[in-house]
Design a protein around this motif. Structure first.
Motif, short mmCIF file in Angstrom:
data_model
loop_
_atom_site.label_atom_id
_atom_site.label_comp_id
_atom_site.label_asym_id
_atom_site.label_seq_id
_atom_site.Cartn_x
_atom_site.Cartn_y
_atom_site.Cartn_z
N ALA A 706 -4.90 -1.15 -6.21
CA ALA A 706 -4.69 -2.52 -5.76
C ALA A 706 -5.94 -3.05 -5.07
O ALA A 706 -6.74 -2.30 -4.51
CB ALA A 706 -3.50 -2.58 -4.81
N GLY A 739 6.15 -7.41 -10.81
CA GLY A 739 5.36 -6.86 -9.71
C GLY A 739 4.04 -7.57 -9.57
O GLY A 739 3.75 -8.57 -10.25
N ASN A 740 3.23 -7.06 -8.67
CA ASN A 740 1.98 -7.70 -8.28
C ASN A 740 0.87 -7.36 -9.28
O ASN A 740 -0.04 -6.58 -8.98
CB ASN A 740 1.61 -7.24 -6.86
CG ASN A 740 0.36 -7.91 -6.35
OD1 ASN A 740 0.05 -9.03 -6.73
ND2 ASN A 740 -0.38 -7.21 -5.49
N LYS A 765 -1.84 -6.21 -3.71
CA LYS A 765 -0.95 -5.40 -2.87
C LYS A 765 -0.46 -4.17 -3.62
O LYS A 765 -0.18 -4.22 -4.81
CB LYS A 765 0.26 -6.24 -2.42
CG LYS A 765 -0.11 -7.43 -1.55
CD LYS A 765 1.13 -8.23 -1.17
CE LYS A 765 0.78 -9.43 -0.30
NZ LYS A 765 1.99 -10.22 0.05
N GLN A 766 -0.34 -3.07 -2.89
CA GLN A 766 0.19 -1.84 -3.46
C GLN A 766 1.67 -2.01 -3.77
O GLN A 766 2.36 -2.85 -3.18
CB GLN A 766 0.00 -0.68 -2.49
CG GLN A 766 -1.45 -0.35 -2.17
CD GLN A 766 -1.58 0.78 -1.17
OE1 GLN A 766 -0.60 1.23 -0.60
NE2 GLN A 766 -2.80 1.24 -0.97
N GLY A 767 2.17 -1.20 -4.68
CA GLY A 767 3.59 -1.26 -4.99
C GLY A 767 3.88 -0.74 -6.37
O GLY A 767 3.01 -0.26 -7.09
N VAL A 768 5.15 -0.84 -6.75
CA VAL A 768 5.60 -0.36 -8.05
C VAL A 768 5.61 -1.52 -9.03
O VAL A 768 6.13 -2.60 -8.75
CB VAL A 768 7.01 0.26 -7.94
CG1 VAL A 768 7.51 0.69 -9.32
CG2 VAL A 768 6.99 1.44 -6.98
N LEU A 769 5.02 -1.28 -10.20
CA LEU A 769 5.04 -2.25 -11.28
C LEU A 769 6.00 -1.77 -12.36
O LEU A 769 6.07 -0.57 -12.65
CB LEU A 769 3.64 -2.41 -11.88
CG LEU A 769 2.50 -2.71 -10.91
CD1 LEU A 769 1.17 -2.75 -11.67
CD2 LEU A 769 2.74 -4.01 -10.17
N ARG A 770 6.72 -2.70 -12.95
CA ARG A 770 7.63 -2.36 -14.05
C ARG A 770 7.16 -3.10 -15.30
O ARG A 770 7.14 -4.33 -15.33
CB ARG A 770 9.07 -2.73 -13.72
CG ARG A 770 10.05 -2.47 -14.86
CD ARG A 770 11.49 -2.63 -14.41
NE ARG A 770 11.86 -1.61 -13.45
CZ ARG A 770 13.05 -1.52 -12.86
NH1 ARG A 770 13.98 -2.43 -13.13
NH2 ARG A 770 13.32 -0.56 -12.01
N ASN A 784 7.56 2.56 -15.25
CA ASN A 784 7.18 2.17 -13.90
C ASN A 784 5.82 2.76 -13.56
O ASN A 784 5.52 3.90 -13.91
CB ASN A 784 8.22 2.64 -12.87
CG ASN A 784 9.52 1.88 -12.98
OD1 ASN A 784 9.57 0.78 -13.53
ND2 ASN A 784 10.60 2.46 -12.48
N ASN A 786 3.08 3.20 -10.30
CA ASN A 786 2.74 3.05 -8.89
C ASN A 786 1.29 2.60 -8.77
O ASN A 786 0.38 3.29 -9.23
CB ASN A 786 2.93 4.38 -8.15
CG ASN A 786 4.40 4.72 -7.98
OD1 ASN A 786 5.20 3.85 -7.65
ND2 ASN A 786 4.76 5.98 -8.20
#
Length: 788
Positions: A706, A739-740, A765-770, A784, A786
């Motif tokens: 990210a 997601g972002n 931003k960090q996070g989970v993408l689908r 998914n 990360n």
């Protein structure tokens, strides 16, 4: 827009600790990412005006918000449309805190394509020509401390015969794309500081220069030269502290350089010799790196610092011994690389540069040529880390301009060396305009420029003309079959800088192959898209095998195939498809041929047949084992040694060729043996009916990150119920993202050889993408990811 958050936090830390006792451990120059908060407009119709440097609602509506690296145009991959050329503008509002009004402030541009005019607060402060090398924009005396500033960069990437490569795009064998396509950083530092090697413009000077001598496994001498300049109106005392740290963070040595006075507006050069006992030497097999840290002190207080990753090694090129690295002879086994990505052109972020180098290493190469221009510092850093030797090249291809062009080219040569001179991976400097009829005087100037900038022993120029340069680097097609360069007898080291493509494209297989005699001319050459089918991919792999094997008959110290990745070019509407991976970084059969030739401990095996065509029953297996057993549906067909045909005489690991009498759908299984022991196996299954989509992410050694404008490939494989890819499936696949992050590319996109691809660009931003993929008649594929 204020200064970047990362820089702001560092400044805040520095201010909070300003009452503390200063030490080199606490101090570093203020260097921040300047990639965020830009605005962009393409093909502007207005002129630069004072209103442009003010924020207004009307202005906001015409500017698109972007983050660097950035391309001015998303380019088509499959269509015949040429890359965009024109003018584009980038704008950014920022502030610099007032407490830094006595500091030196500058912006460092990694590259901008290709004529850049830089305006600050309405005033033109710099014009830079050249699209591949960095430049510095000094803001001292121009920036408003504590107030809003606005910088505007106007770029022009239209044909320009004065700027290398100089050749009109319509006749050029690559594209040079557009935009602020590399990083921009802001630097705030004391006016007594280590100079910028390109801005300083001093021969064999500026910045930090690291060279080596008396290198053995017992000891090595590191010569450290540091160029310190004083931008104040008073003389200043300066001294250095130098620390060498190994890869585990352990301090190997620490030394201080005796203080010198730096006159007002002047500079001094510190020269310090460091002796390292029992150094760990850098090589492709063991790319061990050190970190060299330098602090500048004045009156015992730190005022500037610089950290450089280095590798200790010694090497030579000779006609008799070839290439010798750290006392050991090494054959260069390499490839060529263009730095572009699909859709985004040159705007390839640092992590993606690493992934490209990672794949080159995976393919079994130890050497890469940066054809035909200086490539990203991030790519070179990845070569340092992964163990890839590099030929660094100036911009040029089949064009020599007049005196102004040649002056620019010599400047490119010097600036390329100044930028890249400390990389342990670089062993050759291609100060030559590739396949261009250069005057001898130009070649002498370019050759001398390299040796003037690096007046030490381990420095070698190279060029495609057999004159002046230290190493001769012709393409294989520059000579005639059947011997090509195998009878070259001059007392000069020679490297085959390109092979496997043009000699087959133009001459249709230099050795009159009979293995695929039923193929048409376009099927026999090496320019084969993955979607052209397995017979043509097998032909491409055979072309590379034949030419690589033949190169080993001659005196060449190494070679580089043409090339690693498919790419787009100006003079033809189609994709140049001689890559051993396609433009989306998917491997072709030839990739596995090269992988089988590598010196590596890990065993590999690959079946170059989809086993879905009853007319294609020849099964070639690439492996570094000494025996392979092939079975069909559980019945052993044969267990045999490697091929011993005319195309395998010099190979480290020849392929294994099997002929199966009768086609039967089912499972091919190949097992590899070393000294009679099974060490690796693989299988191919005849694909059934299309049933589902399987999504995969190409991380290639670097997970998606990210806040870095990072980009990865997402692959959607159309498979049967067992997960076998269906290589003749061409249905359109539609991608979606939650997601972002955002998707870049044709969407939907038809599958090629059963796989559809899109680019995924991570957000801040960090996070989970689908990620999901759909296609007619199939269920939803989902994965998914990360993002760290």
């Amino acid at each position: 827009m204020t200064i970047p958050k990362t820089l702001y936090l560092f400044i805040l830390t520095l201010l909070l600790s300003s009452c503390m006792k200063s030490s080199p451990v606490l101090f570093s120059k203020l260097e921040g990412n300047f990639n965020e908060g830009w605005e962009f407009v393409k093909d502007p119709t207005d002129s630069i005006s004072p209103e442009m440097f003010q924020k207004t609602d009307q202005q906001e509506s015409t500017w698109q918000k972007v983050t660097l690296p950035h391309t001015a145009n998303i380019e088509a991959v499959d269509s015949q449309e040429k890359q965009w050329q024109g003018t584009a503008r980038y704008r950014k509002f920022f502030t610099v805190p007032k407490q830094f009004d006595q500091k030196s402030v500058s912006l460092q541009f990694g590259a901008a394509m290709q004529v850049a005019k830089i305006y600050l607060n309405g005033q033109l402060i710099r014009t830079h020509s050249g699209g591949y090398l960095p430049f510095e924009v000094k803001l001292d005396g121009k920036v408003k401390f504590g107030g809003q500033n606005c910088i505007v960069v106007e770029l022009d990437n239209r044909d320009n015969p004065l700027i290398p490569p100089g050749k009109p795009l319509a006749t050029l064998d690559f594209n040079y794309y557009s935009g602020l396509y590399r990083n921009v950083t802001i630097e705030i530092k004391d006016k007594l500081h280590i100079s910028n090697p390109i801005t300083a413009d001093r021969v064999a000077g500026g910045g930090l220069l690291v060279t080596y001598n008396d290198v053995t496994e017992q000891s090595a001498k590191i010569n450290v030269q540091v160029d310190v300049e004083n931008e104040t109106k008073d003389s200043k005392p300066a001294s250095l502290q130098i620390i060498l740290v190994d890869g585990k963070g352990k301090t190997v040595l620490s030394e201080n350089a005796v203080a010198q006075n730096v006159s007002a507006g002047g500079f001094v050069q510190f020269k310090q010799e460091l002796k390292v006992e029992k150094p760990v030497l850098w090589s492709p097999e063991s790319p061990i790196l050190y970190k060299l840290k330098v602090w500048v002190l004045s009156n015992n207080l730190p005022v500037d610092s610089l950290s450089e990753v280095i590798g200790i090694r010694t090497f030579s090129f000779t006609a008799t011994d070839g290439f010798v690295l750290n006392g050991q002879k090494l054959k260069l086994r390499g490839t060529n690389r263009h730095q572009e990505y699909p859709y985004i052109g040159y705007a390839v972020p640092d992590n993606a540069q690493y992934r490209d180098a990672f794949k080159i290493k995976q393919a079994g190469f130890n050497f890469v040529r940066s054809s035909h221009y200086p490539q990203s510092p991030a790519f070179l850093a990845a070569c340092d880390e992964l163990g890839l030797l590099v030929m660094d090249a100036i911009p040029g291809w089949q064009f020599v301009g007049g005196e102004e062009f040649q002056k620019h080219s010599i400047r490119d040569t010097r600036e390329m060396v100044r930028r890249d001179r400390n990389h342990p991976s670089i062993i050759l400097w291609e100060a030559s305009l590739n396949e261009s009829g250069m005057p001898r005087q130009f070649m002498e100037r370019a050759h001398q420029a390299v040796h003037q900038e690096l007046p030490v022993a381990d420095v070698y120029t190279c060029g495609w003309i057999d004159d002046v340069y230290d190493v001769y680097i012709p393409a294989r097609q520059h000579a005639k079959p059947p011997y090509y360069w195998n009878k070259y007898a001059k007392n000069k080291p020679i490297i085959i800088a390109e092979y496997g493509d043009w000699e087959y494209y133009a001459q249709n297989a230099g050795f009159n192959q009979t293995a695929f005699g039923n193929l048409q001319k376009e099927e026999r050459n090496s320019r084969q898209l993955r979607g052209f089918g397995q017979k043509r991919l097998a032909q491409q792999a055979l072309n590379y095998q034949e030419s690589y094997n033949d190169n080993l008959n001659g005196p060449a110290v190494g070679d580089a195939n043409w090339l690693m990745y498919d790419y787009k070019r100006g003079y033809a509407p189609d994709i140049e498809s001689s890559g051993i991976m396609d433009i989306f970084r998917m491997p072709k059969f030839a990739f596995y041929f090269y992988q089988s030739q590598a010196k590596k401990a890990e065993s590999m095996i690959f079946i170059a047949n989809y086993w879905n065509d009853p007319t294609f029953k020849d099964v070639k297996i690439y492996s570094n084992c000494d025996e392979v057993e092939l079975s069909l549906n559980g019945k052993i067909i044969a267990r045999q040694k490697p091929d011993q045909d005319r195309n395998s005489t010099n190979l480290t690991h020849p392929p294994f060729s099997f002929t199966i009498g009768k086609f039967a759908p089912g499972k091919l299984e190949a097992k590899g043996f070393l000294a009679g022991k099974e060490v690796v196996k693989t299988e191919r299954k005849t694909p059934g009916a299309a049933s589902k989509i399987i999504l995969t992410i190409d991380s290639s050694g670097k997970e998606l990150q990210a806040g870095k404008n990072d980009i990865v490939f997402v692959y959607a494989s159309v498979t049967d119920a067992d997960g076998t890819v269906i290589p003749d499936d061409k249905r359109a696949v539609k991608f979606t993202i939650e997601g972002n992050a955002e998707l870049i590319g044709d969407n939907p996109r038809n599958a090629e050889a059963g796989i559809s691809t899109i680019l995924l660009q991570g957000g801040k931003k960090q996070g989970v993408l689908r990620i999901k993929a759909t296609a007619e008649g199939l269920g939803v594929g989902e994965i998914n990811l990360n993002m760290f």
